[in-house]
Design a protein around this motif. Structure first.
Motif, mmCIF file in Angstrom:
data_model
loop_
_atom_site.group_PDB
_atom_site.id
_atom_site.type_symbol
_atom_site.label_atom_id
_atom_site.label_comp_id
_atom_site.label_asym_id
_atom_site.label_seq_id
_atom_site.Cartn_x
_atom_site.Cartn_y
_atom_site.Cartn_z
ATOM 1 N N ALA A 123 0.823 -1.209 0.000
ATOM 2 C CA ALA A 123 0.000 0.000 0.000
ATOM 3 C C ALA A 123 0.856 1.258 0.000
ATOM 4 C CB ALA A 123 -0.928 -0.007 1.212
ATOM 5 N N GLU A 142 3.668 1.699 -1.483
ATOM 6 C CA GLU A 142 4.216 1.953 -2.818
ATOM 7 C C GLU A 142 3.189 2.610 -3.736
ATOM 8 O OE1 GLU A 142 7.278 1.681 -3.796
ATOM 9 O OE2 GLU A 142 7.935 0.915 -1.844
ATOM 10 N N ALA A 143 1.902 2.467 -3.409
ATOM 11 C CA ALA A 143 0.810 3.126 -4.150
ATOM 12 C C ALA A 143 0.886 2.844 -5.647
ATOM 13 C CB ALA A 143 0.827 4.631 -3.886
ATOM 14 N N TRP A 144 0.989 1.562 -5.997
ATOM 15 C CA TRP A 144 1.022 1.199 -7.417
ATOM 16 C C TRP A 144 -0.332 1.430 -8.093
ATOM 17 C CZ3 TRP A 144 3.757 -3.426 -5.012
ATOM 18 C CH2 TRP A 144 5.152 -3.217 -5.016
ATOM 19 N N PRO A 159 -4.334 3.527 -7.698
ATOM 20 C CA PRO A 159 -4.923 4.709 -7.061
ATOM 21 C C PRO A 159 -5.978 4.351 -6.016
ATOM 22 C CG PRO A 159 -5.915 4.360 -9.210
ATOM 23 C CD PRO A 159 -4.833 3.331 -9.078
ATOM 24 N N ASN A 165 -5.805 0.528 -4.496
ATOM 25 C CA ASN A 165 -4.559 0.262 -3.778
ATOM 26 C C ASN A 165 -4.839 -0.483 -2.474
ATOM 27 O OD1 ASN A 165 -1.693 0.547 -3.393
ATOM 28 N ND2 ASN A 165 -2.116 2.152 -1.904
ATOM 29 N N THR A 166 -5.898 -0.060 -1.786
ATOM 30 C CA THR A 166 -6.288 -0.712 -0.529
ATOM 31 C C THR A 166 -6.677 -2.166 -0.773
ATOM 32 O OG1 THR A 166 -7.157 1.414 0.249
ATOM 33 C CG2 THR A 166 -7.798 -0.542 1.481
ATOM 34 N N ILE A 197 1.156 4.981 4.136
ATOM 35 C CA ILE A 197 0.162 4.719 3.098
ATOM 36 C C ILE A 197 -0.485 6.033 2.681
ATOM 37 C CG2 ILE A 197 -2.018 3.526 2.619
ATOM 38 C CD1 ILE A 197 -1.203 1.476 4.748
ATOM 39 N N PRO A 198 -0.660 6.280 1.383
ATOM 40 C CA PRO A 198 -1.310 7.521 0.949
ATOM 41 C C PRO A 198 -2.696 7.681 1.571
ATOM 42 C CG PRO A 198 -0.367 6.355 -0.924
ATOM 43 C CD PRO A 198 -0.248 5.438 0.249
ATOM 44 N N SER A 214 -5.850 5.974 0.364
ATOM 45 C CA SER A 214 -6.006 4.529 0.529
ATOM 46 C C SER A 214 -6.360 4.133 1.960
ATOM 47 C CB SER A 214 -4.714 3.809 0.107
ATOM 48 O OG SER A 214 -4.426 4.048 -1.248
ATOM 49 N N HIS A 262 -1.170 3.508 9.686
ATOM 50 C CA HIS A 262 -0.908 3.782 8.264
ATOM 51 C C HIS A 262 0.513 3.400 7.838
ATOM 52 C CE1 HIS A 262 -4.709 5.766 8.626
ATOM 53 N NE2 HIS A 262 -4.219 6.712 9.398
#
Length: 367
Positions: free
Chosen positions: A99, A101-103, A105, A109-110, A176-177, A180, A264
Protein backbone atom coordinates in the motif's frame (compact mmCIF):
# COMPACT_ATOMS: atom_id res chain seq x y z
CA UNK A 1 -38.32 -23.44 18.49
CA UNK A 2 -38.10 -27.08 19.64
CA UNK A 3 -37.69 -28.12 23.23
CA UNK A 4 -34.33 -29.75 22.48
CA UNK A 5 -32.99 -26.54 20.96
CA UNK A 6 -34.21 -24.49 23.91
CA UNK A 7 -32.50 -26.95 26.25
CA UNK A 8 -29.21 -26.63 24.34
CA UNK A 9 -29.42 -22.85 24.43
CA UNK A 10 -30.17 -22.89 28.15
CA UNK A 11 -27.25 -25.21 28.85
CA UNK A 12 -24.93 -23.01 26.78
CA UNK A 13 -25.94 -19.91 28.74
CA UNK A 14 -25.61 -21.81 32.01
CA UNK A 15 -22.09 -22.96 31.15
CA UNK A 16 -21.01 -19.40 30.28
CA UNK A 17 -22.50 -18.02 33.50
CA UNK A 18 -20.86 -20.78 35.54
CA UNK A 19 -17.48 -20.05 33.94
CA UNK A 20 -17.67 -16.32 34.62
CA UNK A 21 -18.72 -16.84 38.24
CA UNK A 22 -15.88 -19.31 38.78
CA UNK A 23 -13.38 -16.90 37.17
CA UNK A 24 -14.65 -14.08 39.39
CA UNK A 25 -14.20 -16.21 42.52
CA UNK A 26 -10.73 -17.51 41.59
CA UNK A 27 -9.44 -14.04 40.65
CA UNK A 28 -10.78 -12.66 43.93
CA UNK A 29 -8.88 -15.35 45.82
CA UNK A 30 -5.68 -14.41 43.95
CA UNK A 31 -6.19 -10.75 44.90
CA UNK A 32 -6.81 -11.68 48.54
CA UNK A 33 -3.68 -13.84 48.64
CA UNK A 34 -1.66 -10.92 47.25
CA UNK A 35 -3.15 -8.50 49.77
CA UNK A 36 -4.77 -6.32 47.10
CA UNK A 37 -8.10 -4.52 47.53
CA UNK A 38 -10.59 -6.90 45.92
CA UNK A 39 -13.54 -4.51 45.99
CA UNK A 40 -11.62 -1.61 44.44
CA UNK A 41 -10.26 -3.80 41.64
CA UNK A 42 -13.69 -5.10 40.66
CA UNK A 43 -15.21 -1.65 41.00
CA UNK A 44 -12.72 -0.39 38.41
CA UNK A 45 -13.05 -3.37 36.09
CA UNK A 46 -16.86 -3.37 36.19
CA UNK A 47 -17.26 0.39 35.91
CA UNK A 48 -19.23 1.50 32.85
CA UNK A 49 -16.69 2.70 30.26
CA UNK A 50 -16.65 6.22 28.85
CA UNK A 51 -17.36 6.82 25.18
CA UNK A 52 -13.64 6.98 24.37
CA UNK A 53 -13.13 3.66 26.16
CA UNK A 54 -15.95 2.05 24.21
CA UNK A 55 -14.32 3.14 20.96
CA UNK A 56 -11.05 1.54 22.08
CA UNK A 57 -12.88 -1.63 23.14
CA UNK A 58 -14.59 -2.04 19.76
CA UNK A 59 -11.35 -1.37 17.88
CA UNK A 60 -9.42 -3.90 19.96
CA UNK A 61 -12.25 -6.42 19.67
CA UNK A 62 -12.13 -6.09 15.87
CA UNK A 63 -8.55 -7.38 15.69
CA UNK A 64 -9.20 -10.07 18.31
CA UNK A 65 -12.28 -11.22 16.40
CA UNK A 66 -10.36 -11.70 13.15
CA UNK A 67 -7.58 -13.51 14.99
CA UNK A 68 -10.07 -15.85 16.67
CA UNK A 69 -11.85 -16.54 13.38
CA UNK A 70 -8.53 -17.59 11.85
CA UNK A 71 -7.93 -19.99 14.73
CA UNK A 72 -11.51 -21.28 14.62
CA UNK A 73 -11.19 -22.37 10.97
CA UNK A 74 -8.46 -24.78 12.02
CA UNK A 75 -10.22 -25.81 15.22
CA UNK A 76 -13.32 -26.89 13.29
CA UNK A 77 -11.15 -29.40 11.45
CA UNK A 78 -9.25 -30.42 14.58
CA UNK A 79 -6.18 -28.47 13.44
CA UNK A 80 -4.36 -26.23 15.92
CA UNK A 81 -3.08 -23.23 14.01
CA UNK A 82 -0.79 -21.75 16.66
CA UNK A 83 0.91 -19.71 13.94
CA UNK A 84 -1.62 -16.88 13.56
CA UNK A 85 0.81 -14.57 15.35
CA UNK A 86 3.48 -15.07 12.70
CA UNK A 87 1.02 -15.13 9.82
CA UNK A 88 -0.51 -11.76 10.65
CA UNK A 89 2.91 -10.16 11.16
CA UNK A 90 4.13 -11.23 7.71
CA UNK A 91 0.81 -10.26 6.13
CA UNK A 92 0.58 -6.86 7.84
CA UNK A 93 4.14 -6.01 6.78
CA UNK A 94 3.33 -7.04 3.22
CA UNK A 95 0.15 -4.95 3.17
CA UNK A 96 1.98 -1.89 4.51
CA UNK A 97 4.78 -2.18 1.92
CA UNK A 98 2.40 -2.78 -1.00
CA UNK A 99 0.00 0.00 0.00
CA UNK A 100 2.90 2.36 0.72
CA UNK A 101 4.22 1.95 -2.82
CA UNK A 102 0.81 3.13 -4.15
CA UNK A 103 1.02 1.20 -7.42
CA UNK A 104 -2.75 1.68 -7.81
CA UNK A 105 -4.92 4.71 -7.06
CA UNK A 106 -7.21 5.15 -4.05
CA UNK A 107 -9.18 2.19 -2.82
CA UNK A 108 -7.87 -0.04 -5.59
CA UNK A 109 -4.56 0.26 -3.78
CA UNK A 110 -6.29 -0.71 -0.53
CA UNK A 111 -7.99 -3.73 -2.08
CA UNK A 112 -4.78 -4.90 -3.74
CA UNK A 113 -2.88 -4.64 -0.44
CA UNK A 114 -5.59 -6.62 1.39
CA UNK A 115 -5.50 -9.35 -1.26
CA UNK A 116 -1.69 -9.50 -1.03
CA UNK A 117 -1.88 -9.75 2.77
CA UNK A 118 -4.38 -12.62 2.60
CA UNK A 119 -2.28 -14.41 -0.03
CA UNK A 120 0.90 -14.11 2.04
CA UNK A 121 -0.91 -15.29 5.17
CA UNK A 122 -2.32 -18.26 3.26
CA UNK A 123 1.07 -19.22 1.86
CA UNK A 124 2.77 -18.91 5.25
CA UNK A 125 0.14 -21.13 6.88
CA UNK A 126 0.24 -23.43 3.86
CA UNK A 127 3.81 -24.40 4.74
CA UNK A 128 2.52 -26.06 7.89
CA UNK A 129 -0.39 -27.52 5.91
CA UNK A 130 1.94 -29.14 3.39
CA UNK A 131 4.12 -30.57 6.16
CA UNK A 132 1.07 -32.00 7.92
CA UNK A 133 -0.53 -33.42 4.76
CA UNK A 134 2.61 -34.84 3.14
CA UNK A 135 4.83 -35.78 6.08
CA UNK A 136 2.48 -35.97 9.05
CA UNK A 137 4.34 -33.20 10.90
CA UNK A 138 2.27 -31.77 13.76
CA UNK A 139 0.93 -28.35 12.81
CA UNK A 140 1.44 -27.24 16.42
CA UNK A 141 5.21 -27.70 16.18
CA UNK A 142 5.56 -26.34 12.64
CA UNK A 143 3.44 -23.23 13.25
CA UNK A 144 5.28 -22.40 16.47
CA UNK A 145 8.59 -22.63 14.62
CA UNK A 146 7.17 -20.54 11.76
CA UNK A 147 6.19 -17.89 14.33
CA UNK A 148 9.85 -17.40 15.27
CA UNK A 149 10.92 -17.33 11.63
CA UNK A 150 8.22 -14.78 10.80
CA UNK A 151 9.19 -12.53 13.70
CA UNK A 152 12.85 -12.30 12.73
CA UNK A 153 12.17 -12.28 8.98
CA UNK A 154 9.88 -9.26 9.33
CA UNK A 155 12.39 -7.54 11.63
CA UNK A 156 15.11 -8.05 9.00
CA UNK A 157 12.96 -6.91 6.09
CA UNK A 158 11.73 -3.91 8.06
CA UNK A 159 15.28 -2.64 8.42
CA UNK A 160 15.79 -3.08 4.69
CA UNK A 161 12.57 -1.42 3.56
CA UNK A 162 11.73 1.03 6.34
CA UNK A 163 12.12 4.78 6.57
CA UNK A 164 13.54 6.18 9.81
CA UNK A 165 11.40 8.83 11.48
CA UNK A 166 13.05 12.18 12.10
CA UNK A 167 14.07 12.67 15.74
CA UNK A 168 13.09 9.13 16.69
CA UNK A 169 14.73 5.74 17.02
CA UNK A 170 11.60 4.10 15.61
CA UNK A 171 11.57 2.85 12.04
CA UNK A 172 8.56 2.13 9.84
CA UNK A 173 7.56 1.46 6.27
CA UNK A 174 6.44 4.25 3.96
CA UNK A 175 3.21 5.86 5.04
CA UNK A 176 0.16 4.72 3.10
CA UNK A 177 -1.31 7.52 0.95
CA UNK A 178 -4.32 9.15 2.60
CA UNK A 179 -6.54 8.22 -0.33
CA UNK A 180 -6.01 4.53 0.53
CA UNK A 181 -6.91 4.81 4.21
CA UNK A 182 -10.09 3.07 5.35
CA UNK A 183 -12.17 5.84 6.95
CA UNK A 184 -13.40 5.39 10.49
CA UNK A 185 -17.04 5.11 11.50
CA UNK A 186 -18.26 8.00 13.70
CA UNK A 187 -18.87 6.90 17.29
CA UNK A 188 -20.00 9.99 19.15
CA UNK A 189 -16.98 12.26 19.42
CA UNK A 190 -14.67 9.41 18.42
CA UNK A 191 -14.26 6.90 15.59
CA UNK A 192 -14.06 3.15 15.33
CA UNK A 193 -12.21 1.25 12.63
CA UNK A 194 -14.00 1.09 9.31
CA UNK A 195 -12.51 -2.40 9.07
CA UNK A 196 -15.19 -3.48 11.57
CA UNK A 197 -17.53 -3.89 8.60
CA UNK A 198 -15.09 -6.27 6.90
CA UNK A 199 -14.69 -8.21 10.15
CA UNK A 200 -18.47 -8.66 10.38
CA UNK A 201 -18.61 -9.85 6.77
CA UNK A 202 -15.84 -12.34 7.56
CA UNK A 203 -17.93 -13.70 10.44
CA UNK A 204 -20.97 -14.09 8.18
CA UNK A 205 -18.85 -15.80 5.51
CA UNK A 206 -17.35 -18.12 8.15
CA UNK A 207 -20.83 -19.22 9.28
CA UNK A 208 -22.16 -19.61 5.74
CA UNK A 209 -19.21 -21.62 4.41
CA UNK A 210 -19.11 -23.98 7.40
CA UNK A 211 -22.85 -24.56 7.64
CA UNK A 212 -24.23 -24.10 4.14
CA UNK A 213 -21.60 -25.42 1.72
CA UNK A 214 -20.19 -28.80 0.76
CA UNK A 215 -16.69 -27.62 1.63
CA UNK A 216 -17.82 -26.69 5.14
CA UNK A 217 -19.50 -30.08 5.59
CA UNK A 218 -16.35 -31.88 4.44
CA UNK A 219 -14.24 -29.76 6.77
CA UNK A 220 -16.40 -30.50 9.79
CA UNK A 221 -16.67 -34.18 8.88
CA UNK A 222 -12.89 -34.47 8.59
CA UNK A 223 -12.51 -32.79 11.97
CA UNK A 224 -14.92 -35.27 13.57
CA UNK A 225 -13.26 -38.36 12.11
CA UNK A 226 -10.62 -38.48 9.40
CA UNK A 227 -11.19 -42.23 9.01
CA UNK A 228 -14.89 -41.76 8.34
CA UNK A 229 -14.07 -38.86 6.00
CA UNK A 230 -11.76 -41.06 3.93
CA UNK A 231 -14.43 -43.75 3.77
CA UNK A 232 -16.86 -41.10 2.48
CA UNK A 233 -14.51 -40.16 -0.34
CA UNK A 234 -13.17 -36.92 1.16
CA UNK A 235 -9.58 -36.07 0.25
CA UNK A 236 -8.26 -35.46 3.76
CA UNK A 237 -4.85 -34.21 2.63
CA UNK A 238 -6.44 -31.63 0.36
CA UNK A 239 -8.83 -30.57 3.13
CA UNK A 240 -5.92 -30.22 5.58
CA UNK A 241 -4.01 -27.96 3.22
CA UNK A 242 -7.12 -26.00 2.29
CA UNK A 243 -8.17 -25.43 5.91
CA UNK A 244 -4.69 -24.24 6.90
CA UNK A 245 -4.49 -21.85 3.95
CA UNK A 246 -7.95 -20.40 4.62
CA UNK A 247 -6.99 -19.99 8.27
CA UNK A 248 -3.82 -18.19 7.19
CA UNK A 249 -5.75 -15.98 4.76
CA UNK A 250 -8.05 -14.83 7.56
CA UNK A 251 -5.01 -14.35 9.80
CA UNK A 252 -3.65 -12.05 7.11
CA UNK A 253 -6.47 -9.61 7.94
CA UNK A 254 -5.71 -9.36 11.66
CA UNK A 255 -3.28 -6.43 11.55
CA UNK A 256 -5.02 -4.54 8.75
CA UNK A 257 -7.51 -2.58 10.91
CA UNK A 258 -4.48 -0.97 12.57
CA UNK A 259 -2.58 -0.51 9.29
CA UNK A 260 -5.43 1.14 7.37
CA UNK A 261 -7.26 2.76 10.26
CA UNK A 262 -4.64 4.07 12.67
CA UNK A 263 -0.90 3.67 12.10
CA UNK A 264 -0.91 3.78 8.26
CA UNK A 265 2.46 2.01 8.27
CA UNK A 266 4.20 -1.01 9.77
CA UNK A 267 6.81 -0.08 12.37
CA UNK A 268 8.99 -1.61 15.04
CA UNK A 269 6.30 -0.88 17.64
CA UNK A 270 3.49 -2.63 15.75
CA UNK A 271 1.11 -4.45 18.12
CA UNK A 272 2.12 -8.04 18.86
CA UNK A 273 0.50 -10.99 20.61
CA UNK A 274 -2.83 -10.79 18.78
CA UNK A 275 -2.48 -14.34 17.46
CA UNK A 276 -2.17 -15.96 20.88
CA UNK A 277 -5.06 -13.88 22.26
CA UNK A 278 -7.15 -15.15 19.35
CA UNK A 279 -6.68 -18.74 20.51
CA UNK A 280 -8.20 -17.88 23.89
CA UNK A 281 -11.08 -15.95 22.30
CA UNK A 282 -11.85 -18.83 19.89
CA UNK A 283 -11.99 -21.26 22.81
CA UNK A 284 -14.17 -18.87 24.77
CA UNK A 285 -16.56 -18.44 21.84
CA UNK A 286 -16.67 -22.19 21.09
CA UNK A 287 -15.65 -21.49 17.47
CA UNK A 288 -19.02 -19.88 16.69
CA UNK A 289 -18.92 -16.41 15.07
CA UNK A 290 -21.39 -14.91 17.55
CA UNK A 291 -19.69 -16.49 20.55
CA UNK A 292 -16.31 -15.33 19.24
CA UNK A 293 -17.65 -11.77 18.92
CA UNK A 294 -18.83 -11.81 22.55
CA UNK A 295 -15.51 -13.28 23.69
CA UNK A 296 -13.55 -10.64 21.76
CA UNK A 297 -15.62 -7.85 23.32
CA UNK A 298 -15.11 -9.34 26.80
CA UNK A 299 -11.33 -9.58 26.40
CA UNK A 300 -11.13 -6.09 24.87
CA UNK A 301 -13.30 -4.72 27.70
CA UNK A 302 -11.04 -6.21 30.37
CA UNK A 303 -7.91 -4.92 28.63
CA UNK A 304 -9.31 -1.39 28.39
CA UNK A 305 -10.59 -1.30 31.97
CA UNK A 306 -7.27 -2.54 33.33
CA UNK A 307 -5.26 0.42 32.03
CA UNK A 308 -5.83 2.73 35.05
CA UNK A 309 -5.57 -0.03 37.68
CA UNK A 310 -1.96 0.80 38.57
CA UNK A 311 -2.71 4.51 39.04
CA UNK A 312 -6.15 4.42 40.66
CA UNK A 313 -5.98 1.22 42.72
CA UNK A 314 -2.27 0.46 42.97
CA UNK A 315 -2.70 -3.01 41.45
CA UNK A 316 -0.78 -4.30 38.45
CA UNK A 317 -2.95 -4.49 35.31
CA UNK A 318 -1.49 -7.98 34.77
CA UNK A 319 -4.27 -9.21 37.05
CA UNK A 320 -6.48 -8.97 33.95
CA UNK A 321 -4.20 -11.42 32.12
CA UNK A 322 -4.73 -13.81 35.03
CA UNK A 323 -8.48 -13.23 34.83
CA UNK A 324 -8.53 -13.91 31.09
CA UNK A 325 -6.57 -17.11 31.51
CA UNK A 326 -8.85 -18.27 34.32
CA UNK A 327 -11.92 -17.48 32.19
CA UNK A 328 -10.63 -19.72 29.39
CA UNK A 329 -9.89 -22.58 31.80
CA UNK A 330 -13.24 -22.30 33.57
CA UNK A 331 -15.07 -22.08 30.25
CA UNK A 332 -13.49 -25.34 29.06
CA UNK A 333 -14.31 -27.06 32.34
CA UNK A 334 -17.84 -25.69 32.64
CA UNK A 335 -18.67 -26.57 29.01
CA UNK A 336 -17.52 -30.14 29.64
CA UNK A 337 -19.59 -30.40 32.84
CA UNK A 338 -22.67 -28.98 31.13
CA UNK A 339 -22.12 -31.25 28.11
CA UNK A 340 -22.09 -34.32 30.33
CA UNK A 341 -25.20 -33.08 32.12
CA UNK A 342 -26.89 -32.57 28.74
CA UNK A 343 -26.00 -36.13 27.71
CA UNK A 344 -27.58 -37.46 30.90
CA UNK A 345 -30.74 -35.47 30.16
CA UNK A 346 -30.88 -36.90 26.64
CA UNK A 347 -30.39 -40.43 27.97
CA UNK A 348 -33.25 -39.92 30.44
CA UNK A 349 -35.50 -38.62 27.65
CA UNK A 350 -34.68 -41.64 25.47
CA UNK A 351 -35.29 -44.03 28.38
CA UNK A 352 -38.60 -42.30 29.17
CA UNK A 353 -39.70 -42.53 25.53
CA UNK A 354 -38.75 -46.22 25.35
CA UNK A 355 -40.64 -46.99 28.56
CA UNK A 356 -43.68 -45.15 27.27
CA UNK A 357 -43.53 -47.16 24.02
CA UNK A 358 -43.21 -50.46 25.92
CA UNK A 359 -46.13 -49.52 28.16
CA UNK A 360 -48.27 -48.64 25.17
CA UNK A 361 -47.46 -51.97 23.44
CA UNK A 362 -48.17 -53.90 26.66
CA UNK A 363 -51.57 -52.22 26.96
CA UNK A 364 -52.38 -53.10 23.32
CA UNK A 365 -51.48 -56.76 23.92
CA UNK A 366 -53.50 -56.96 27.12
CA UNK A 367 -56.48 -55.37 25.42
Amino acid sequence: MTRARLTRMGLGLASAALALLAAFAITSLVLLAAGDPVGDVWAQLLKWPEQRNWANIINNACTLYLSALAVAVGFRMNLFNIGVDGQYRVAAFTAAVVAGEAWLPGYLNTAFAIICAMAVGAVWAGIAGVLRASRGVSEVISTIMLNFIATYLVAYLLREAAVKEEGSNQIATKEIPEGSWIPGIPFGDFEIYGFVVIAILCGVAFWFVLNRTRFGFDLRATGQSSTAAIASGINVKRMTLGAMMISGAVAGLVGLPIIFGESHSYGSTFQSGLGFAGIAVALLGRNHPVGIALGALLFAYLDEQSNPLQILVGVSPQIVAITQGVIVLTVVISYELVRRYGLRLEQREVARALNAERTAKAEEVSA
